[in-house]
Design a protein around this motif. Sequence first.
Motif, mmCIF file in Angstrom:
data_model
loop_
_atom_site.group_PDB
_atom_site.id
_atom_site.type_symbol
_atom_site.label_atom_id
_atom_site.label_comp_id
_atom_site.label_asym_id
_atom_site.label_seq_id
_atom_site.Cartn_x
_atom_site.Cartn_y
_atom_site.Cartn_z
ATOM 1 N N PRO A 11 0.827 -1.215 0.000
ATOM 2 C CA PRO A 11 0.000 0.000 0.000
ATOM 3 C C PRO A 11 0.859 1.262 0.000
ATOM 4 N N ALA A 12 0.272 2.346 -0.514
ATOM 5 C CA ALA A 12 0.992 3.616 -0.590
ATOM 6 C C ALA A 12 1.249 4.164 0.811
ATOM 7 N N ASP A 13 2.430 4.748 0.991
ATOM 8 C CA ASP A 13 2.765 5.349 2.284
ATOM 9 C C ASP A 13 3.032 6.850 2.179
ATOM 10 N N ARG A 14 2.887 7.422 0.962
ATOM 11 C CA ARG A 14 3.048 8.864 0.790
ATOM 12 C C ARG A 14 2.234 9.312 -0.420
ATOM 13 N N VAL A 15 1.565 10.444 -0.276
ATOM 14 C CA VAL A 15 0.699 10.991 -1.324
ATOM 15 C C VAL A 15 0.935 12.492 -1.392
#
Length: 486
Positions: free
Chosen positions: A94-98
């Motif tokens: 899963p993404a950890d920065r946006v």
Amino acid sequence: ESIRSQCSARDRLRMSQLVSTGWQFDETGSLNPCDFIRLLENSRFQKKRKAPVRVMTIHQSKGLEFDCVVLPELDTSLFKAPEAAAGSPATGEPADRVCVWVNRSLRQLLPDNLQAAFSETIGQKVAESLCLFYVAMTRARRCLVMLSPPMEGGKPPKTFAGLLLAALSDKTQAGPSETIWETGDPQWFVERPVAAAKSRGARAASVADAAAVPASAPAGAQSGTRRPVAASGRILLSPMPDGRRRGLARSAPSRHDQTTLTLPVLAPAAPRQVRGRGRGAAASAAGVGAAAVVSAAESVEPRIRGILLHGWFELLQWLDQEPEDQSLLDAAMRLQIPVETAQALLPAFRRLLLSDSVRRTFDRATAGAATVFRPWLPQLASGEARLVVDRERPFVLLERSQLIRGTIDRLVQVKLGSRVVAADIVDFKTDHVSGEVGEWIRGRVEYYGSQLLEYRRAVARICRLDPAHVQARLLLLQADAVVEVG
């Protein structure tokens, strides 16, 4: 009828549909012409037959094929900026920065991890565009025509047309009406008589000889037209630098991926009676847990038995939530296993649930008797931590230029809030016991050990845990044993 002779076939079809709709509208009792117009505007009229030329998007063409496909709008950019950029620690995680999407000049002011997220997002979007382009090109059975506006400038544009120009030509620009690349028979739509071959071998040889003959150039082709070296029309890709091959190597931890299944139909077997009542009956049943599967239906093919037991254990979260017989039979139907076979193994499965190894592994009160969970038992008892059970958990990881994928039978996690602090992997095996039990168990652990260690590394990466906080266990149902690996 008075204008029928002056109408085309399409006009006559539309007129008949208009009259038919008028009769339907007449039954509504309305005399307002506006209501009739609205009815026509909101109605869809099907054609009696498909049009010879169909216009659709690439997404609408998925799963379809056509003799000739024309792609007229290849000046579309390979990348369209999304609303935000996202980055993840590794592929499949899963993404950890946006970050909100910004232009390149502002992007240089961001931290390195956010700049990496922008690069990752661009790569993903370009890959998706190329996959969509591949779908469009592979809809053609015999002819593919790709059109683009003229391309002028010092280098090919970052569009589908520019990609084709760079891949199929040495040029950096293309003028009006210029053919960049072509191959094959331009008269593919003309039917030709095919001489009957004397044998399949002779026919194959004639086809091979025909493929070796270069196709003639179509009329009006540009003198600068470039054709591939291979007369068959194949495009030979240049070798990768450093000897690397294109694409990622793929592996699965399980050694049992290539298996042909057969589904035998068995008559229902009568369940054995377990004498005694209460706790004594349970103890007696647990004593026969190791032989329950074989005694229930000895003639069931082992692979089918394994598939069915895995499917049934997938329904089981904890022992205090045993599935009903009907749920088990429904699961067998979803696995396309005959109901007679499932009914024959039902008593055996119930006996397995009474075996010591299964009861310890699926006991909610002791968190499955996992040693890695012992430090967290007080938090679990107080409700500060909770157990989360994943069954048939798939995963895909990229490790050392290799794509590793697999499915974990049972993954139990201890969570403090949203953070995973420990994990227990349980892999079910229904292998038949042969020889001395202790020696057989050691052999199974050695055989499946690498698979469980791969699972352990995968869970440690996915949950961001130290491998010491991830436990991997092998549940050998036939031997009534649960063994820790690693």
